[in-house]
Design a protein around this motif. Structure first.
Motif: not given
Length: 157
Positions: A12-16, A145-156
């Motif tokens: 997978w890939a994500s913004e984090s 501390l840092r808190l943020w939303p993100g998204v993850q996309l990938g292949l299972r």
């Protein structure tokens, strides 16, 4: 009994983290997640290592929901900051590429909480999550501390 066993891999890939892989092993209601990823961009480099727990729902047609909670240890060299940990809550939805097949596209939102210890007295230069849509940030107290939303996309598989 076979329908209860759970053994999957994901890339997978994500913004984090720009690229990662996880192995999920256990039973559908509760499985162990082991992961490795490239640490976030910026002044961090090298590997990130993760461990967590997850649960997967029953498939509905081609769709399968799941929920993972992971703790990552990130390598890095930010000035004035010790080792960073990243906790992720990841609700996901997988879609089978072929009805009844093993390959699935997987994606979903993430909730990211980064924590670290200040090692120097001055305000640290901490790069993890700095360019994200921060919901919360505390750089003046211990721990950082840092808190943020993100998204993850990938292949299972």
């Amino acid at each position: 009994m076979r329908s209860w066993t759970y053994l999957h891999g994901e890339v997978w890939a994500s913004e984090s983290m720009p690229l990662g892989a996880t192995v999920k092993v256990g039973v559908r209601p509760a499985y162990l997640v082991l992961g490795a990823a490239l640490a976030p961009t910026g002044h961090h480099h090298g590997a990130a290592w993760g461990v967590g727990l997850g649960t997967a729902g029953r498939a509905r047609g081609r769709f399968t929901p799941s929920l993972d909670l992971l703790l990552w240890w990130l390598n890095g060299d930010d000035d004035g900051v010790g080792r960073t940990q990243l906790t992720q809550l990841r609700p996901q939805l997988a879609w089978q590429l072929k009805q009844g097949g093993r390959w699935q596209l997987v994606g979903g939102p993430t909730l990211n909480l980064a924590t670290a210890r200040r090692t120097l007295g001055a305000r640290p230069r901490w790069h993890v999550g700095q360019d994200q849509w921060l919901w919360f940030e505390s750089l003046d107290d211990q721990p950082l501390l840092r808190l943020w939303p993100g998204v993850q996309l990938g292949l299972r598989f």
